[in-house]
Design a protein around this motif. Structure first.
Motif, short mmCIF file in Angstrom:
data_model
loop_
_atom_site.label_atom_id
_atom_site.label_comp_id
_atom_site.label_asym_id
_atom_site.label_seq_id
_atom_site.Cartn_x
_atom_site.Cartn_y
_atom_site.Cartn_z
N PRO A 29 0.85 -1.19 0.00
CA PRO A 29 0.00 0.00 0.00
C PRO A 29 0.89 1.25 0.00
CG PRO A 29 -0.74 -1.57 1.65
CD PRO A 29 0.57 -2.08 1.14
N HIS A 30 0.46 2.24 -0.72
CA HIS A 30 1.28 3.45 -0.87
C HIS A 30 0.38 4.68 -0.89
CE1 HIS A 30 -0.21 2.58 -4.86
NE2 HIS A 30 -0.01 3.86 -5.14
N GLN A 31 1.00 5.83 -0.71
CA GLN A 31 0.29 7.10 -0.84
C GLN A 31 1.25 8.11 -1.46
OE1 GLN A 31 1.02 10.04 0.93
NE2 GLN A 31 2.18 9.35 2.69
N HIS A 32 0.69 9.14 -2.04
CA HIS A 32 1.49 10.21 -2.66
C HIS A 32 0.73 11.52 -2.63
CE1 HIS A 32 -1.05 8.56 -5.78
NE2 HIS A 32 -0.33 7.47 -5.80
N GLU A 33 -0.04 11.73 -1.58
CA GLU A 33 -0.96 12.85 -1.49
C GLU A 33 -0.29 14.22 -1.45
OE1 GLU A 33 -2.05 12.65 3.18
OE2 GLU A 33 -2.46 10.89 1.97
N LEU A 57 -6.16 5.84 5.92
CA LEU A 57 -5.42 7.09 6.09
C LEU A 57 -4.15 6.99 6.91
CD1 LEU A 57 -8.38 9.59 6.55
CD2 LEU A 57 -6.97 9.20 4.51
N LYS A 58 -4.08 6.08 7.89
CA LYS A 58 -2.92 6.04 8.78
C LYS A 58 -2.18 4.72 8.63
CE LYS A 58 -4.92 9.20 12.10
NZ LYS A 58 -5.40 9.38 13.46
N SER A 59 -0.85 4.80 8.63
CA SER A 59 0.00 3.64 8.46
C SER A 59 -0.38 2.50 9.38
CB SER A 59 1.46 4.02 8.72
OG SER A 59 2.29 2.87 8.72
N GLY A 60 -0.63 1.34 8.80
CA GLY A 60 -0.91 0.13 9.57
C GLY A 60 -2.26 0.08 10.24
N GLU A 61 -3.04 1.14 10.18
CA GLU A 61 -4.34 1.16 10.86
C GLU A 61 -5.43 0.70 9.91
OE1 GLU A 61 -5.27 4.63 13.14
OE2 GLU A 61 -3.23 4.77 13.93
N ALA A 117 4.33 0.09 7.65
CA ALA A 117 3.86 -1.13 8.35
C ALA A 117 3.99 -2.36 7.46
CB ALA A 117 2.42 -0.95 8.81
N PHE A 118 4.11 -2.18 6.15
CA PHE A 118 4.21 -3.30 5.22
C PHE A 118 5.57 -3.38 4.55
CE2 PHE A 118 -0.29 -2.53 5.70
CZ PHE A 118 -0.77 -3.82 5.89
N ASP A 119 6.59 -2.73 5.14
CA ASP A 119 7.94 -2.77 4.61
C ASP A 119 8.54 -4.16 4.86
OD1 ASP A 119 10.58 -2.49 3.86
OD2 ASP A 119 10.87 -0.60 4.92
N LEU A 120 8.61 -4.97 3.83
CA LEU A 120 9.07 -6.35 3.97
C LEU A 120 10.54 -6.44 4.35
CD1 LEU A 120 7.16 -7.98 0.98
CD2 LEU A 120 6.51 -7.91 3.39
N GLU A 121 11.35 -5.42 3.96
CA GLU A 121 12.76 -5.44 4.29
C GLU A 121 13.02 -5.27 5.78
OE1 GLU A 121 14.95 -2.75 1.85
OE2 GLU A 121 14.11 -3.57 0.01
N LYS A 122 12.11 -4.58 6.48
CA LYS A 122 12.28 -4.35 7.92
C LYS A 122 11.67 -5.45 8.77
CE LYS A 122 12.53 0.66 7.57
NZ LYS A 122 11.92 1.93 7.98
#
Length: 123
Positions: A29-33, A57-61, A117-122
């Motif tokens: 999931p991404h945003q560029h607002e 609207l909020k990361s991971g929520e 929250a969905f960064d697979l590398e971390k």
């Protein structure tokens, strides 16, 4: 497929996406607002085939999200927030997406910010 960066398009970036059967697109999931607004125009998904366009609207929520059922002829505007899509099992999502930058200088495809929250590398 994406409109080539060298093509004169002023403030627009656009492309076509076809998912695999029952798979996610626009993942992570991404945003560029801050730089771009986006609209998705779904096609080649005749009923009873369908998919989902998801916005939050909020990361991971993800408890507070909106899921739009999409099929041929559906258009969804994504002016803010994180937004992945998913095809229903046995079907695929197909859509034209158009990004509009606020200024010609902001016309860049690499401005998407993935949901941390969905960064697979971390993980």
């Amino acid at each position: 497929m994406t409109l080539a960066p060298g093509d004169e398009a002023s403030r627009l970036i656009c492309g076509l996406t076809w998912s695999g059967d029952g798979t996610w697109t626009s993942w992570p999931p991404h945003q560029h607002e801050k730089d771009l607004e986006e609209v998705y125009c779904y096609f080649d998904m005749p009923l009873p085939r369908f998919g989902f366009h998801i916005s939050y609207l909020k990361s991971g929520e993800v408890e507070d999200l909106v899921a739009h059922t999409v099929h041929s002829g559906t258009m969804v505007q994504a002016p803010c927030g994180y937004h992945p899509t998913a095809a229903a099992p046995g079907g695929r999502n197909a859509y034209l997406w158009v990004l509009a930058s606020f200024t010609p200088e902001q016309r860049s495809y690499d401005l998407a910010i993935p949901d941390p929250a969905f960064d697979l590398e971390k993980q």
